[in-house]
Every structure is written in structure tokens, then in C-alpha cells.
Design a protein around this motif. Structure first.
Motif, short mmCIF file in Angstrom:
data_model
loop_
_atom_site.label_atom_id
_atom_site.label_comp_id
_atom_site.label_asym_id
_atom_site.label_seq_id
_atom_site.Cartn_x
_atom_site.Cartn_y
_atom_site.Cartn_z
N SER A 1 27.32 36.27 38.18
CA SER A 1 26.92 37.50 38.87
C SER A 1 28.09 38.13 39.62
O SER A 1 27.94 39.20 40.21
CB SER A 1 25.77 37.21 39.84
OG SER A 1 26.10 36.14 40.70
N LEU A 2 29.25 37.45 39.62
CA LEU A 2 30.44 37.95 40.29
C LEU A 2 31.60 37.88 39.29
O LEU A 2 32.04 36.79 38.89
CB LEU A 2 30.74 37.11 41.54
CG LEU A 2 31.96 37.46 42.38
CD1 LEU A 2 31.97 38.93 42.76
CD2 LEU A 2 31.98 36.61 43.65
N HIS A 3 32.08 39.04 38.86
CA HIS A 3 33.06 39.14 37.78
C HIS A 3 34.39 39.66 38.33
O HIS A 3 34.44 40.72 38.96
CB HIS A 3 32.55 40.06 36.68
CG HIS A 3 31.18 39.70 36.19
ND1 HIS A 3 30.96 38.75 35.22
CD2 HIS A 3 29.95 40.17 36.55
CE1 HIS A 3 29.66 38.64 35.00
NE2 HIS A 3 29.03 39.49 35.79
N TYR A 4 35.46 38.90 38.08
CA TYR A 4 36.80 39.29 38.52
C TYR A 4 37.60 39.80 37.33
O TYR A 4 37.53 39.24 36.22
CB TYR A 4 37.52 38.09 39.14
CG TYR A 4 37.00 37.69 40.50
CD1 TYR A 4 37.63 38.13 41.66
CD2 TYR A 4 35.87 36.90 40.63
CE1 TYR A 4 37.16 37.78 42.91
CE2 TYR A 4 35.38 36.54 41.87
CZ TYR A 4 36.03 36.99 43.01
OH TYR A 4 35.54 36.64 44.25
N ALA A 5 38.37 40.86 37.56
CA ALA A 5 39.22 41.41 36.50
C ALA A 5 40.42 42.08 37.16
O ALA A 5 40.39 42.46 38.34
CB ALA A 5 38.44 42.42 35.65
N SER A 6 41.48 42.21 36.39
CA SER A 6 42.68 42.90 36.88
C SER A 6 42.69 44.32 36.35
O SER A 6 42.42 44.57 35.17
CB SER A 6 43.93 42.16 36.41
OG SER A 6 45.09 42.91 36.74
#
Length: 443
Positions: A110-115
Motif C-alpha cells: 500500500s506504500l510504493h516508492y519510486a525515483s
């Protein structure tokens, strides 16, 4: 002529509805998960708003944003966290693993990290905006964090281009009911940039050194649609993450209540003194015990507490000098058996060594204890400890006035103890300016 009447019927908002948009629809409040911050913001952030956190490196922006994001994700929301900084996400996780709010199960669920740095570098602000739009849409995100707005500023060809970027981002999050947080480095002089005029809120984080002590403060420079508490509010960073302590004076001012009228009197525990006072001090009133070291102030206070304990009244001794064991031993030597009341829980001794601590944090904990235990008698021994904790000297009298008012409203009879400067003198001087106007009795 044909008259068409359109009636819009919407679901009635609950307690979390705090503001109205231009169409008349209610805007839902988005709690931060930080009770102190929600108090400052009068309930939290507003859904689909855009908020900027600004502060110098080390001020706590990233921890703040991640704590809000994890709270939102673990309570049913979907979060997209886009970083424009050089720090890798693996290193970010390594720094946060010790935090109690960190939930490994939420990451990539439910928590998505991306650059977003590559999209920004290749296609500028338009490329970054497309990435944000796609991530929000694909993840069905209800919260967006853009960490490193300062990098986007560097790629903006003009202030107008950055302003356009923020405007288009506002449109995207509004259409998708997504609340956005933009983190950027800066200082007080940096506040006032064109993009700051467009967002719904601007929160400034400071990390200053006063003397040799660190002071972290949060200030809401701008917040649309809410009666936020003004001024600076202290916060600290521990393994629990960020904890905000609303400034006591601002909380009291925002919900000012008049103390109840009570004509009864409260025994001092010393019969001869009660005779001099016409029966004792007024119940629910503050009293100042003033004298030099060794003059008997603590013994007067113990007699006051003992009188309440014998009546079955919950009492609290809030001190900076005497540990619980030492205080109980001192009471026993003068014939007061307070240990049995302490063991039963009727007497609570809260001891805070006179070292680094936040005055608002300490008093917040004290007032919570008073409410929970329905305390009737309180001793604060001494005001020297609170003076040490309040780093801004001009604040002291207002702080004590707010504390005294809160205790009055809760019906607590209080003894404040303070030190005078001389053992023998033709007169006396109250060490805190204006304190004699706050208390009802001065001994």
C-alpha cells in the motif's frame, strides 16, 4: 419557458468533515497520525490539498513525511512516494527500520516508492508530471509524497514554469482525490517563492541551537480552510518518529474556558496556617510558596498533600529535585506516612531530573495524568525546573499563566514552589514577572 431545477444530494459529512470547497461540497480531513500535529492543524490536512514542508537539511522533513505516509497506508490508504534526491530507497529504509511506525509489510503493498529523477532529467517538469499522474492513476493513490522539490526548482526554466507545474499537479490530485506533500530544502528567507502562494498549506521546520541546546520547532506559515494554531510548536525525533507538542498558550487560547466557581476552602494540612487563612486556600486555586533553600517549602507542600490524601483525594507531586524514594523517606522522618498512599496509587510522584527536556512535552504529560486520575491536589516543585526547560525567557509568564488557567478549569488546587534570592531581607521579590497576578495566595 422551461425551468430546470437541479438538486444535488450528497452524503452528510461526519466529524472528519472540516472545510468546504468552492462547489459547497465538504472536504474530508486526512489525519496525520501525529496527535500533536493534528491539534495544531485543527484536525489534520484536507483531502486533495497540496502542502509544502520546508526546512534546512536535518530539520526532519523526510521522517515527518514517511511517518504520515505509513500511517495513511496502514489505515487503508494507498501512498506513492516519489524521490528526487540522491539517497537510495534501500538506505532510506535502513534509516527508518528502527522507527516504530515502520511497517515492512506496507512497502510495495500500500506504500510504493519510486525515483522521479530520471524522468525529470530527461523530460523536465513535464516528464515528472506525467510520471506522477501515471503513478497516482495506476496505484489508485490517495496520498502522494514528492521528496526533493528543490531538484524540480533547479530544472525549472523560470519561476513561472515551476508555478505552472504546481498548478497542474493541483489539478491532478484534485481530480483523483489525492492529498500531496512536497518536501523542499530552504530557510525563512526562502519562504515566499511563487509556488508557495498556490499551495493549500506551508509548514516550516526549524532545527536551531539555543546556547548549547537543540530546539526543533514547527510553524504553520499558511493553511487554507482550517483554524490552525499559530506560532512555533516544539517537536522531537525519537524511535517513535516525530512527536509534536502544541504550544500550551496557543491551545489554551484556542479553547479558552472559564474556571468553575467554588466558594469552598481547601485545608493546607497545617491547622494554625488554616486559621490564619480563614479556613485554608480557595479550592481550585493556585498558591505560590516562596522562600530560600531550606526554609521548609517542601514540608509545607507535603502537609498539603497529606491533608488531601486523608480525605481520599487523588494527588500528584510533580518535582525536579527529589526522587520518589527520597521524598517518601523525607515525609516519613517528619511523621507523614505517604508510602501507603503512593503504593495504592492515590499519590503519584512524577520526578523529572533537571536535564534536557521540552517544557510543553512535560506539561502535556502532566495535564494528561491530571485528567485521567481526576487529581484534586497538585504540587509543582519547583518552577526553577520549568524555567530551565523554556528556552525563550519572554515566554515564561504566559506559559505559567496558561498552565494555571488549565488547572483552575479542571478544579485542581495547586501549590507552585519557587526560590527567593535571600534567606533574610527587608522585603521579597517574586522571581517570575507577573506570577503574583496569576496566583490567588502567596505564602
Amino acid at each position: 419557458f422551461v425551468v430546470v431545477v437541479v438538486v444535488a444530494v450528497g452524503k452528510r459529512g461526519g466529524d472528519d468533515m472540516t472545510a468546504t470547497d468552492k462547489r459547497g461540497a465538504r472536504l474530508r480531513s486526512v489525519p496525520s497520525g501525529n496527535p500533536g500535529l493534528d491539534d495544531v492543524l485543527d484536525g489534520g490536512f484536507l483531502e486533495a490539498g497540496v502542502y509544502i514542508f520546508i526546512g534546512a537539511p536535518g530539520a526532519g522533513k523526510t521522517i515527518f513525511a514517511n511517518q504520515i505516509a505509513f500511517h495513511h497506508a496502514t489505515h487503508g490508504g494507498s501512498v506513492v512516494y516519489i524521490s528526487l534526491l540522491a539517497e537510495s530507497h534501500a538506505r532510506l529504509f535502513a534509516h527508518m527500520e528502527a522507527m516504530t511506525f515502520f511497517d515492512d509489510a506496507a512497502v510495495s503493498h500500500s506504500l510504493h516508492y519510486a525515483s522521479g529523477y530520471q524522468a525529470l532529467e530527461q523530460d523536465g517538469l513535464d516528464g515528472l508530471l506525467q510520471l506522477l499522474r501515471r503513478e497516482i492513476r495506476d496505484r489508485k493513490a490517495t496520498m502522494l509524497v514528492l521528496d526533493g522539490l528543490v531538484s524540480a526548482e533547479a530544472f525549472a526554466q523560470s519561476s513561472l514554469a515551476l508555478k505552472k507545474f504546481v498548478h497542474e499537479l493541483q489539478t491532478v490530485v484534485s481530480l483523483m482525490s489525492c492529498t500531496a506533500f512536497l518536501l523542499t530544502s530552504g530557510s525563512e528567507a526562502h519562504i515566499g517563492q511563487p509556488e508557495h502562494t498556490m499551495v493549500d498549506g506551508l509548514i516550516d521546520l526549524c532545527n536551531d541551537i539555543v546556547g548549547v541546546r537543540q530546539m526543533r520547532t514547527l510553524c504553520v506559515k499558511k493553511f487554507r480552510g482550517s483554524n490552525s494554531l499559530g506560532g512555533a510548536h516544539a517537536f522531537d525525533i525519537t524511535n517513535r518518529g516525530v512527536t509534536v507538542y502544541p504550544r500550551l498558550e496557543s491551545k489554551v487560547t484556542a479553547s479558552l474556558s472559564a474556571p468553575p466557581e467554588d466558594d469552598s476552602q481547601c485545608s493546607s494540612g497545617i491547622p494554625d496556617l488554616d486559621g490564619m487563612l480563614g479556613g485554608g486556600v480557595d479550592r481550585g486555586s493556585p498558591t505560590l510558596l516562596l522562600g530560600p533553600a531550606g526554609s521548609g517549602k517542601t514540608l509545607f507542600a507535603l502537609a498539603f498533600l497529606r491533608a488531601g490524601l486523608e480525605r481520599g483525594e487523588p494527588t500528584t507531586y510533580f518535582g525536579f529535585h527529589e526522587s520518589p524514594a527520597r521524598l517518601l523517606a523525607k515525609a516519613a522522618r517528619v511523621g507523614s506516612d505517604l508510602k501507603r498512599h503512593h503504593d495504592s496509587g492515590l499519590l503519584h510522584i512524577k520526578w523529572q531530573p533537571n536535564v534536557d527536556f521540552l517544557a510543553d512535552a512535560l506539561v502535556d504529560e502532566l495535564l494528561a495524568d491530571v485528567r485521567q486520575r481526576r487529581v484534586k491536589r497538585l504540587v509543582v516543585d519547583s518552577l526553577v525546573g520549568l524555567k530551565f526547560a523554556i528556552l525563550v525567557e519572554e515566554r515564561l509568564s504566559r506559559f505559567l499563566s496558561a498552565l494555571a488557567n488549565e488547572l483552575r478549569v479542571m478544579g485542581v488546587t495547586t501549590y507552585f514552589i519557587d526560590d527567593s534570592r535571600a534567606l533574610f531581607a527587608p522585603g521579597f521579590e517574586v522571581p517570575v514577572t507577573g506570577l503574583s497576578c496569576i496566583v490567588d495566595t502567596l505564602l
